[in-house]
Enzyme design. Structure first.
Site, mmCIF file in Angstrom:
data_model
loop_
_atom_site.group_PDB
_atom_site.id
_atom_site.type_symbol
_atom_site.label_atom_id
_atom_site.label_comp_id
_atom_site.label_asym_id
_atom_site.label_seq_id
_atom_site.Cartn_x
_atom_site.Cartn_y
_atom_site.Cartn_z
ATOM 1 N N SER A 79 -17.793 -5.861 -42.673
ATOM 2 C CA SER A 79 -19.204 -5.811 -43.082
ATOM 3 C C SER A 79 -19.298 -5.787 -44.603
ATOM 4 O O SER A 79 -18.510 -5.112 -45.276
ATOM 5 C CB SER A 79 -19.865 -4.540 -42.530
ATOM 6 O OG SER A 79 -19.956 -4.592 -41.132
ATOM 7 N N TYR A 106 -30.885 -21.557 -40.815
ATOM 8 C CA TYR A 106 -31.112 -20.179 -41.266
ATOM 9 C C TYR A 106 -32.545 -19.750 -40.898
ATOM 10 O O TYR A 106 -32.813 -18.608 -40.581
ATOM 11 C CB TYR A 106 -30.850 -20.069 -42.769
ATOM 12 C CG TYR A 106 -30.381 -18.693 -43.187
ATOM 13 C CD1 TYR A 106 -29.070 -18.280 -42.963
ATOM 14 C CD2 TYR A 106 -31.253 -17.801 -43.801
ATOM 15 C CE1 TYR A 106 -28.653 -17.015 -43.342
ATOM 16 C CE2 TYR A 106 -30.842 -16.543 -44.186
ATOM 17 C CZ TYR A 106 -29.550 -16.160 -43.958
ATOM 18 O OH TYR A 106 -29.144 -14.902 -44.336
ATOM 19 N N LYS A 150 -35.523 -13.197 -46.088
ATOM 20 C CA LYS A 150 -34.806 -12.912 -47.346
ATOM 21 C C LYS A 150 -35.731 -13.085 -48.552
ATOM 22 O O LYS A 150 -35.617 -12.355 -49.532
ATOM 23 C CB LYS A 150 -33.568 -13.813 -47.477
ATOM 24 C CG LYS A 150 -32.447 -13.482 -46.485
ATOM 25 C CD LYS A 150 -31.979 -12.039 -46.582
ATOM 26 C CE LYS A 150 -30.686 -11.779 -45.831
ATOM 27 N NZ LYS A 150 -30.379 -10.332 -45.716
ATOM 28 N N THR A 156 -18.582 -12.514 -41.567
ATOM 29 C CA THR A 156 -18.863 -11.197 -40.958
ATOM 30 C C THR A 156 -19.424 -11.441 -39.558
ATOM 31 O O THR A 156 -19.727 -12.580 -39.204
ATOM 32 C CB THR A 156 -19.914 -10.427 -41.779
ATOM 33 O OG1 THR A 156 -21.161 -11.130 -41.680
ATOM 34 C CG2 THR A 156 -19.529 -10.304 -43.242
HETATM 35 P P1 NAP Z 1 -22.752 -7.140 -40.359
HETATM 36 O O1 NAP Z 1 -21.410 -6.616 -40.635
HETATM 37 O O2 NAP Z 1 -23.025 -7.597 -38.963
HETATM 38 O O3 NAP Z 1 -23.844 -6.085 -40.823
HETATM 39 C C1 NAP Z 1 -25.193 -6.172 -40.411
HETATM 40 C C2 NAP Z 1 -25.596 -4.770 -40.074
HETATM 41 O O4 NAP Z 1 -27.009 -4.711 -39.789
HETATM 42 C C3 NAP Z 1 -24.883 -4.248 -38.816
HETATM 43 O O5 NAP Z 1 -24.276 -3.023 -39.089
HETATM 44 C C4 NAP Z 1 -26.033 -4.086 -37.816
HETATM 45 O O6 NAP Z 1 -25.858 -3.038 -36.894
HETATM 46 C C5 NAP Z 1 -27.151 -3.741 -38.782
HETATM 47 N N1 NAP Z 1 -28.450 -3.774 -38.108
HETATM 48 C C6 NAP Z 1 -29.021 -4.813 -37.448
HETATM 49 N N2 NAP Z 1 -30.192 -4.412 -36.903
HETATM 50 C C7 NAP Z 1 -30.352 -3.094 -37.239
HETATM 51 C C8 NAP Z 1 -31.344 -2.125 -36.955
HETATM 52 N N3 NAP Z 1 -32.437 -2.398 -36.221
HETATM 53 N N4 NAP Z 1 -31.181 -0.856 -37.447
HETATM 54 C C9 NAP Z 1 -30.091 -0.554 -38.193
HETATM 55 N N5 NAP Z 1 -29.111 -1.428 -38.487
HETATM 56 C C10 NAP Z 1 -29.241 -2.690 -37.998
HETATM 57 O O7 NAP Z 1 -23.058 -8.431 -41.266
HETATM 58 P P2 NAP Z 1 -23.107 -8.657 -42.845
HETATM 59 O O8 NAP Z 1 -22.937 -10.120 -43.016
HETATM 60 O O9 NAP Z 1 -22.198 -7.709 -43.525
HETATM 61 O O10 NAP Z 1 -24.626 -8.317 -43.192
HETATM 62 C C11 NAP Z 1 -24.999 -7.364 -44.176
HETATM 63 C C12 NAP Z 1 -26.073 -7.976 -45.060
HETATM 64 O O11 NAP Z 1 -25.501 -9.025 -45.857
HETATM 65 C C13 NAP Z 1 -27.248 -8.601 -44.313
HETATM 66 O O12 NAP Z 1 -28.456 -8.323 -44.983
HETATM 67 C C14 NAP Z 1 -26.934 -10.088 -44.427
HETATM 68 O O13 NAP Z 1 -28.069 -10.913 -44.289
HETATM 69 C C15 NAP Z 1 -26.388 -10.124 -45.831
HETATM 70 N N6 NAP Z 1 -25.677 -11.348 -46.187
HETATM 71 C C16 NAP Z 1 -24.638 -11.785 -45.436
HETATM 72 C C17 NAP Z 1 -24.003 -12.965 -45.771
HETATM 73 C C18 NAP Z 1 -22.863 -13.479 -44.949
HETATM 74 O O14 NAP Z 1 -22.568 -14.673 -45.014
HETATM 75 N N7 NAP Z 1 -22.215 -12.637 -44.160
HETATM 76 C C19 NAP Z 1 -24.404 -13.701 -46.903
HETATM 77 C C20 NAP Z 1 -25.471 -13.234 -47.658
HETATM 78 C C21 NAP Z 1 -26.108 -12.053 -47.289
HETATM 79 P P3 NAP Z 1 -25.027 -3.314 -35.518
HETATM 80 O O15 NAP Z 1 -23.613 -3.195 -35.941
HETATM 81 O O16 NAP Z 1 -25.456 -2.229 -34.613
HETATM 82 O O17 NAP Z 1 -25.421 -4.664 -35.035
#
Ligand code: NAP
Length: 263
Positions: free
Chosen positions: A21, A159, A166, A197
């Site tokens: 994450s 997306y 976003k 992720t």
């Molecule tokens: P991730 O590891 O899946 O993290 C997303 C987190 O959001 C998970 O822990 C998930 O919980 C949590 N979540 C979803 N719904 C929720 C709710 N109702 N209440 C509380 N928590 C909730 O994925 P990640 O890629 O690291 O995402 C983190 C951030 O980075 C996000 O904002 C994402 O859009 C951003 N981001 C990601 C990328 C990429 O390519 N990965 C690029 C740019 C930005 P659960 O574990 O319970 O599902």
């Protein structure tokens, strides 16, 4: 060499699912810099994972607390638990996003009212909901960081409504920056390129997004988890004391390109 020392500071990290994450990439840097952390997680199944991940940091881990950010009662309970322990916060890390699967499988044109509502509630309003509550327990000169993505400003196929969410997240960060500015509390977004992720892997065509980004980016590479964590650390630290309301890209220079040629 200048090093960042956050000893004595406290961060609330919201949104760590596992060691891949982005929230964990940031949390690790903050912990290594000496700060203590509180982690909030969506469901009970996350707790054992977090316990294992954080075990090596011992007394630096102050609290692990369940909080579904779409539920006001959960948010109130999280901050009541922090307050009950007499903890004052310095930092908030928002690393949360969610959209129903069909909003990314179907064309944007077919976005349902419910899909829109859920995506914007969980992925954007949650920053406002968390920041408002956190600010009441936050020391002056604190820092709030949220994770966003380039699809907020340009079209990234598939997306869809998450791009709209976003855009709302980034605009919210600017308004929060204004509301909290006189207390010295900064609010910024970090915008990584695609990172492997759990949340990202569910985006249709994600591997192509990674390859495309690396081939177009000025630096011809994707950012690493370490790169994203370091930018979050910088934004928490006093080294970014006069920076607020910004969206800062960590994408190998993808977002600055206007055209690319096959090499
Ligand atoms: P991730 O590891 O899946 O993290 C997303 C987190 O959001 C998970 O822990 C998930 O919980 C949590 N979540 C979803 N719904 C929720 C709710 N109702 N209440 C509380 N928590 C909730 O994925 P990640 O890629 O690291 O995402 C983190 C951030 O980075 C996000 O904002 C994402 O859009 C951003 N981001 C990601 C990328 C990429 O390519 N990965 C690029 C740019 C930005 P659960 O574990 O319970 O599902």
């Amino acid at each position: 060499m200048v090093s960042i020392d956050l000893t004595g500071k406290v961060a609330l990290i919201a949104g760590v699912q596992n060691s891949y994450s982005l929230g964990w990439a940031a949390a690790k840097k903050v912990l290594e810099a000496g700060a203590s952390c509180i982690f909030s997680y969506q469901g009970e199944r996350n707790q054992p994972v977090l316990e294992k991940l954080t075990a090596e940091y011992g007394a630096q881990i102050l609290l692990l607390e369940q909080c579904d950010v779409s539920v006001d009662a959960d948010l109130d309970r999280l901050f009541a638990a922090i307050d009950a322990k007499g903890i004052q916060l310095d930092y908030l890390m928002h690393a949360i996003a969610f959209t129903p699967r069909e909003t990314q499988e179907n064309p944007f044109l077919e976005t349902s009212r419910d899909g829109w509502r859920i995506a914007l509630d969980i992925s954007a309003y949650s920053l406002v909901a968390l920041s408002g509550r956190a600010a009441k327990l936050m020391n002056d000169n604190g820092s709030i960081v949220a994770l966003t993505y380039f699809a907020s400003e340009k079209v990234v196929p598939k997306y869809n409504v998450m791009g709209v969410a976003k855009a709302a997240l980034e605009a919210s960060a600017r308004y929060l920056a204004y509301d909290l500015g006189t207390r010295g509390i900064r609010v910024n977004c970090v915008s990584p390129g695609p990172m492997r992720t759990v949340a990202a892997k569910s985006i249709p065509g994600f591997s192509q997004m990674m390859d495309k980004t690396a081939s177009v980016a000025a630096m011809k590479k994707n950012a690493s988890f370490d790169d994203v964590g370091n930018m979050c650390l910088f934004l928490f630290s006093p080294m970014s004391n006069a920076t607020t309301g910004e969206t800062i890209y960590v994408d190998g220079g993808y977002s600055v390109m206007g055209m690319s040629f096959e090499s």
